[in-house]
Design a protein around this motif. Sequence first.
Motif, mmCIF file in Angstrom:
data_model
loop_
_atom_site.group_PDB
_atom_site.id
_atom_site.type_symbol
_atom_site.label_atom_id
_atom_site.label_comp_id
_atom_site.label_asym_id
_atom_site.label_seq_id
_atom_site.Cartn_x
_atom_site.Cartn_y
_atom_site.Cartn_z
ATOM 1 N N PRO A 271 -9.156 34.593 -19.348
ATOM 2 C CA PRO A 271 -9.125 34.835 -20.851
ATOM 3 C C PRO A 271 -8.076 33.988 -21.696
ATOM 4 O O PRO A 271 -7.848 34.168 -22.909
ATOM 5 C CB PRO A 271 -8.908 36.305 -21.010
ATOM 6 N N PHE A 272 -7.325 33.146 -20.820
ATOM 7 C CA PHE A 272 -5.941 32.495 -21.423
ATOM 8 C C PHE A 272 -6.556 31.643 -22.758
ATOM 9 O O PHE A 272 -5.985 31.624 -23.778
ATOM 10 C CB PHE A 272 -5.316 31.507 -20.410
ATOM 11 N N ALA A 273 -7.744 31.048 -22.555
ATOM 12 C CA ALA A 273 -8.113 30.133 -23.779
ATOM 13 C C ALA A 273 -8.507 30.841 -25.057
ATOM 14 O O ALA A 273 -8.500 30.358 -25.889
ATOM 15 C CB ALA A 273 -9.344 29.338 -23.201
ATOM 16 N N SER A 274 -8.928 32.201 -24.766
ATOM 17 C CA SER A 274 -9.125 32.907 -25.897
ATOM 18 C C SER A 274 -7.916 33.171 -26.785
ATOM 19 O O SER A 274 -8.296 33.802 -27.973
ATOM 20 C CB SER A 274 -9.853 34.381 -25.516
ATOM 21 N N LEU A 275 -6.849 33.001 -26.295
ATOM 22 C CA LEU A 275 -5.661 33.390 -27.296
ATOM 23 C C LEU A 275 -5.473 32.890 -28.369
ATOM 24 O O LEU A 275 -4.848 33.226 -29.302
ATOM 25 C CB LEU A 275 -4.383 32.982 -26.100
ATOM 26 N N ILE A 276 -6.117 31.407 -28.452
ATOM 27 C CA ILE A 276 -5.919 30.763 -29.561
ATOM 28 C C ILE A 276 -6.776 31.441 -30.921
ATOM 29 O O ILE A 276 -6.428 31.186 -32.064
ATOM 30 C CB ILE A 276 -6.671 29.329 -29.558
ATOM 31 N N SER A 277 -7.568 32.426 -30.408
ATOM 32 C CA SER A 277 -8.137 33.070 -31.577
ATOM 33 C C SER A 277 -7.588 34.340 -31.960
ATOM 34 O O SER A 277 -8.185 35.024 -32.918
ATOM 35 C CB SER A 277 -9.636 33.437 -31.118
ATOM 36 N N LYS A 278 -6.467 34.751 -31.553
ATOM 37 C CA LYS A 278 -5.765 35.956 -31.497
ATOM 38 C C LYS A 278 -4.799 35.959 -32.758
ATOM 39 O O LYS A 278 -4.531 37.006 -33.276
ATOM 40 C CB LYS A 278 -5.025 36.332 -30.216
ATOM 41 N N VAL A 279 -4.557 34.766 -33.333
ATOM 42 C CA VAL A 279 -3.682 34.596 -34.318
ATOM 43 C C VAL A 279 -4.398 35.105 -35.551
ATOM 44 O O VAL A 279 -5.607 34.957 -35.595
ATOM 45 C CB VAL A 279 -2.917 33.221 -34.652
#
Length: 391
Positions: A271-279
């Motif tokens: 799930p690391f790649a999904s972090l860009i969508s958390k901001v």
Amino acid sequence: MAEPDPSDPLETQAGKVHEAQNSDTDSDTEGGAAGGGEAEMDFLRNFFSQTLGLGSQKERLLDELTLEGVTRYMQSERCRKVICLVGAGISTSAGIPDFRSPTTGLYANLEKYHLPYPEAIFEIGYFKKHPEPFFALAKELYPDQFKPTICHYFIRLLKEKGLLLRCYTQNIDTLERVAGLEPEDLVEAHGTFHTSHCISPLCRREYTLNWMKEKIFSGTIPKCEKCQSVVKPDIIFFGENLPARFFSCMQSDFLKADLLIIMGTSLQVQPFASLISKVSLSTPRLLINKEKTGQMDPFLGMMIGLGGAMDFDSKKAYRDVSWLGDCDQGCLALADLLGWKKELEDLVRKEHARIDAQKGSGTPNPTTDASPGKSPPPAKESRSTEGERPQ
């Protein structure tokens, strides 16, 4: 490195919908199924609004989508909390191979270990039966043989300037720690060599970095002194859950972020790649990498519950900037624009000298070839209308 999926997005979101359906239906005192159906639609509308940013305000905070625009934003009062997301591409100039490059990547050079397939060396099931290949590889790649790169020290400089909220790293090489980041500054998403544990669930005794180093370099399989089970560094293998810290920090950090800096990652591993969508939808995002990453088909994003893909080139682009090239040079280019270049170069030289003195050796680090003394090439930001090394 590993691609564990402790919280599958589809299962998680399906569970939320199911819970909401039960809750809404139970609370209906009149209207029956029709009322429940409307509540379900309200929940789904809210869910997709949150996940995909539908109907949310997209404030443009960068005066232009260039490295210079990011610099001016970083120098403004609006930018006080920076999150860095980093992958193997920030460590390659230290001499550590990435994972998937066709000829130089780690997976392409494992023939001598006679594995059934390259990824098996990092699979927990295979490791429990055949730990020997992993520890032979660990001897070649042991963390303290390398020095941090310019990228690592740029992140440290962000910390010293009071701008770093957190660094999320996919790397297991501990170079962020060596560069001077404290445990509270870091989320080591795929674990770390810094500590090790006995793999027996009934024991789980902890061992230090030095203890593990002694075992690895003596050529013996590390065994627990209490129960004689194998001891494994606390890196996340395929088939293991990510650290709890990853999820707890993710929940609290990303809505506070004023800027996201992404370096040296393919953004392919979940799930690391999904972090860009958390901001938030207004938060600017800077990619420093050999190639553009993080761009996703909008329909695919909706299907797997991940919004916020990077948009560098469309007419709707408003917050994403890419600088394409070597990560160290990208950091030097940004530091130069910020007026930090000399400070960064001096920090790299001072810290590398300190590390060499501690080792009692003046062996040069490959990083210095990229070096603090060289000026960065012209920035190659990408935006049509106006890299990494995968783990």
